[in-house]
Motif scaffolding. Structure first.
Motif, PDB file in Angstrom:
ATOM      1  N   PHE A 101      -2.797   0.648   4.328  1.00  0.00           N
ATOM      2  CA  PHE A 101      -2.815   1.717   5.323  1.00  0.00           C
ATOM      3  C   PHE A 101      -1.580   2.619   5.271  1.00  0.00           C
ATOM      4  O   PHE A 101      -1.525   3.609   5.998  1.00  0.00           O
ATOM      5  N   ASP A 102      -0.578   2.276   4.478  1.00  0.00           N
ATOM      6  CA  ASP A 102       0.646   3.077   4.472  1.00  0.00           C
ATOM      7  C   ASP A 102       0.459   4.362   3.675  1.00  0.00           C
ATOM      8  O   ASP A 102      -0.382   4.452   2.776  1.00  0.00           O
ATOM      9  N   CYS A 103       1.266   5.356   4.006  1.00  0.00           N
ATOM     10  CA  CYS A 103       1.102   6.697   3.430  1.00  0.00           C
ATOM     11  C   CYS A 103       1.290   6.708   1.917  1.00  0.00           C
ATOM     12  O   CYS A 103       0.603   7.448   1.201  1.00  0.00           O
TER      13      CYS A 103
ATOM     14  N   CYS B 132      -2.638   8.052   7.281  1.00  0.00           N
ATOM     15  CA  CYS B 132      -1.185   8.152   7.183  1.00  0.00           C
ATOM     16  C   CYS B 132      -0.597   8.265   8.581  1.00  0.00           C
ATOM     17  O   CYS B 132      -1.022   9.116   9.375  1.00  0.00           O
ATOM     18  N   SER B 133       0.357   7.385   8.884  1.00  0.00           N
ATOM     19  CA  SER B 133       1.016   7.394  10.184  1.00  0.00           C
ATOM     20  C   SER B 133       2.470   6.993   9.991  1.00  0.00           C
ATOM     21  O   SER B 133       2.756   5.908   9.469  1.00  0.00           O
ATOM     22  N   GLU B 134       3.394   7.846  10.414  1.00  0.00           N
ATOM     23  CA  GLU B 134       4.813   7.521  10.309  1.00  0.00           C
ATOM     24  C   GLU B 134       5.162   6.320  11.185  1.00  0.00           C
ATOM     25  O   GLU B 134       6.000   5.487  10.809  1.00  0.00           O
ATOM     26  N   ASP B 135       4.530   6.219  12.340  1.00  0.00           N
ATOM     27  CA  ASP B 135       4.790   5.083  13.226  1.00  0.00           C
ATOM     28  C   ASP B 135       4.343   3.776  12.576  1.00  0.00           C
ATOM     29  O   ASP B 135       5.042   2.758  12.652  1.00  0.00           O
TER      30      ASP B 135
ATOM     31  N   ALA C 289       6.751   0.544  11.413  1.00  0.00           N
ATOM     32  CA  ALA C 289       6.502  -0.830  11.856  1.00  0.00           C
ATOM     33  C   ALA C 289       6.256  -1.744  10.666  1.00  0.00           C
ATOM     34  O   ALA C 289       6.707  -2.896  10.647  1.00  0.00           O
ATOM     35  N   LEU C 290       5.558  -1.243   9.645  1.00  0.00           N
ATOM     36  CA  LEU C 290       5.295  -2.036   8.447  1.00  0.00           C
ATOM     37  C   LEU C 290       6.587  -2.362   7.710  1.00  0.00           C
ATOM     38  O   LEU C 290       6.787  -3.490   7.237  1.00  0.00           O
ATOM     39  N   SER C 291       7.487  -1.387   7.618  1.00  0.00           N
ATOM     40  CA  SER C 291       8.767  -1.614   6.952  1.00  0.00           C
ATOM     41  C   SER C 291       9.581  -2.679   7.684  1.00  0.00           C
ATOM     42  O   SER C 291      10.156  -3.583   7.061  1.00  0.00           O
TER      43      SER C 291
END
Length: 259
Positions: free
Chosen positions: A121-123, A137-140, A144-146
């Motif tokens: 799901f990451d950009c 794509c979601s910066e939020d 959180a994933l990082s």
């Protein structure tokens, strides 16, 4: 003959007459018709899994009931699905089904005990660089994933995992139609089995026991096919191979923590 006897005779006659003339009034069985569709879409589904076949077919019946028409139901193999999704040649974003891409794809994801959605799901994982064929794509979510990927404490990982789940729940890059649960019927006296560890191929049978018995018999719903610990595809093969090739690390029965 009194009035009471006359009423007893007339009542059956009235019922028979009513049943006889009912067809004359055009009595028909009521059937609910689907509403006119607001739009039409095409469904893409792999034909390699019996359970998934049933769910995909069911959705083709249910979607028209809420005004979503089905233009094409492409029930096919992965070789035909891949060029429309993960291996789409571009340009991007992936277009509609009519243009060589897809509208809706039915796919199942199996997660281990340590959930890791990296690449999904990451950009940075947009197709063709990853498996994010959702083109979400979601910066939020990425933040959180990082944090989740770099956290060492279980409590911190749970916090970030809940944040990611909430974001996905709100944004809905994918719609979940079923959460399967494993059922393991067993005889009385069996103890030590952890259904979650077993389903995740983490539990050796040596942790099981049967009260008053020296043998344990396990029935599997599929034949064993692969005999290589690194090359299996079926979870059933993985479970029995796990009994031969134990891991260097084990999860504790009950707490499921690494030991």
């Amino acid at each position: 003959m009194n009035k009471k006897d006359i009423r007893r005779m007339l009542l059956p006659a009235a019922l028979i007459l009513t049943m006889a003339i009912a067809p004359m009034f055009g009595v028909k069985n009521a059937t609910a018709a689907n509403p006119d569709p607001f739009f039409d879409i095409s469904l893409l589904a792999p034909n390699t899994n019996p359970a998934r076949n049933q769910w995909a077919t069911l959705m083709t019946e249910q979607l028209p009931k809420i005004g979503i028409g089905i233009d094409t139901f492409d029930h096919t193999g992965w070789a035909q699905i891949s060029p429309r999704t993960w291996s789409h040649p571009g340009p991007y974003p992936i277009p509609t089904y009519a243009e060589g891409g897809f509208d809706i794809l039915f796919v199942g994801w199996s997660w281990g005990l340590d959930w890791d959605p990296t690449g999904l799901f990451d950009c940075e994982s947009w197709t063709p660089d990853g498996d994010n064929f959702y083109q979400y794509c979601s910066e939020d979510f990425d933040a959180a994933l990082s944090s989740y990927s770099q956290a060492f404490l279980v409590a911190d990982r749970i916090t970030y995992a809940e944040q990611m789940q909430q974001i996905l729940y709100d944004d809905l890059p994918a719609l979940c139609i079923i959460y399967p649960r494993s059922l393991y019927p067993m005889a009385e006296g069996v103890s030590g089995m952890d259904g979650l560890l077993w389903a995740s191929v983490y539990q050796p049978m040596e942790q099981w026991s049967v009260e008053g018995e020296t043998e344990l018999h396990y029935a599997t719903p599929a034949d064993f096919v692969d005999f290589h610990i690194l090359l299996y595809e079926s979870v059933y093969d993985a479970q029995w191979l796990r009994q031969i090739y134990n891991g260097l690390l084990e999860r504790e029965n009950g707490t499921r923590e690494w030991i």
